[in-house]
Design a protein around this motif. Structure first.
Motif, mmCIF file in Angstrom:
data_model
loop_
_atom_site.group_PDB
_atom_site.id
_atom_site.type_symbol
_atom_site.label_atom_id
_atom_site.label_comp_id
_atom_site.label_asym_id
_atom_site.label_seq_id
_atom_site.Cartn_x
_atom_site.Cartn_y
_atom_site.Cartn_z
ATOM 1 N N ALA A 130 0.832 -1.210 0.000
ATOM 2 C CA ALA A 130 0.000 0.000 0.000
ATOM 3 C C ALA A 130 0.867 1.260 0.000
ATOM 4 C CB ALA A 130 -0.943 -0.007 1.206
ATOM 5 N N LEU A 131 1.911 1.273 0.806
ATOM 6 C CA LEU A 131 2.802 2.432 0.853
ATOM 7 C C LEU A 131 3.551 2.589 -0.469
ATOM 8 C CD1 LEU A 131 3.812 4.780 2.513
ATOM 9 C CD2 LEU A 131 5.531 3.268 3.513
ATOM 10 N N ASN A 132 3.988 1.472 -1.044
ATOM 11 C CA ASN A 132 4.658 1.522 -2.351
ATOM 12 C C ASN A 132 3.749 2.120 -3.404
ATOM 13 O OD1 ASN A 132 7.319 0.759 -2.301
ATOM 14 N ND2 ASN A 132 6.983 -1.214 -3.268
ATOM 15 N N LYS A 133 2.491 1.688 -3.435
ATOM 16 C CA LYS A 133 1.530 2.207 -4.411
ATOM 17 C C LYS A 133 1.333 3.708 -4.223
ATOM 18 C CE LYS A 133 -1.044 -2.030 -5.312
ATOM 19 N NZ LYS A 133 -2.341 -2.720 -5.209
ATOM 20 N N LYS A 134 1.354 4.164 -2.988
ATOM 21 C CA LYS A 134 1.214 5.599 -2.692
ATOM 22 C C LYS A 134 2.403 6.366 -3.268
ATOM 23 C CE LYS A 134 0.140 8.629 1.184
ATOM 24 N NZ LYS A 134 -0.136 8.684 2.630
ATOM 25 N N PHE A 135 3.607 5.843 -3.079
ATOM 26 C CA PHE A 135 4.800 6.508 -3.641
ATOM 27 C C PHE A 135 4.760 6.509 -5.167
ATOM 28 C CE2 PHE A 135 6.962 5.670 0.514
ATOM 29 C CZ PHE A 135 7.323 6.987 0.771
ATOM 30 N N ALA A 137 2.183 6.426 -7.142
ATOM 31 C CA ALA A 137 1.176 7.391 -7.585
ATOM 32 C C ALA A 137 1.704 8.828 -7.441
ATOM 33 C CB ALA A 137 -0.120 7.222 -6.798
ATOM 34 N N ALA A 138 2.371 9.108 -6.352
ATOM 35 C CA ALA A 138 2.892 10.452 -6.107
ATOM 36 C C ALA A 138 3.973 10.822 -7.111
ATOM 37 C CB ALA A 138 3.426 10.561 -4.676
#
Length: 141
Positions: A130-135, A137-138
């Motif tokens: 989930a954190l990887n996907k957030k990075f 996307a950012a």
């Protein structure tokens, strides 16, 4: 006065290090199947949706055609995929072989076993993903 930034406290170094360790992990887990990590990624993409055009695979895997084409050739040489060219010579369809279809469950089982040896829970995995996907996307903005 200069404030020193320690490399061990940098997210970029941590990400680099995790990437290096993931490559090592997958190398170990995939060795019995004589697959490389990039080959595994291509197979995973085809297991999700078989019979795909090369240009679609290029886009999905974020690779250049010049990188993916030799990868596909090696998989074909070892019996994992087939390449077919329809009437339109600009298109190339990549498909899984029976060997690849039959190997999906054993490969996933081998990976699950390897993950278990490293004491990573499903919750740890899901949080990191989930954190990887957030990075991603950012940084893709």
């Amino acid at each position: 006065m200069t404030t020193h930034v320690h490399i061990a406290d940098q997210l970029c170094f941590s990400t680099y290090n995790v990437n290096r360790l993931f490559n090592k992990f997958y190398q170990e887990a995939l060795a019995p199947f004589k697959l490389t990590y990039p080959q595994y990624l291509l197979l995973m993409t085809l297991w999700e949706n078989d019979h795909r055009e090369l240009r679609d695979l290029v886009e999905t895997l974020s690779l250049k055609s010049s990188t993916l084409t030799p990868l596909v050739r090696r998989l074909e040489d070892h019996g994992w995929v087939t390449r077919t060219q329809p009437t339109d010579k600009r298109r190339l369809i990549v498909s899984l072989t029976e060997k690849a279809l039959a190997s999906e469950a054993p490969i996933h089982s081998a990976l699950k076993t390897c993950f278990g040896r490293h004491q990573l829970s499903l919750e740890d995995y899901e949080q990191a993903l989930a954190l990887n996907k957030k990075f991603i996307a950012a940084f893709n903005d």
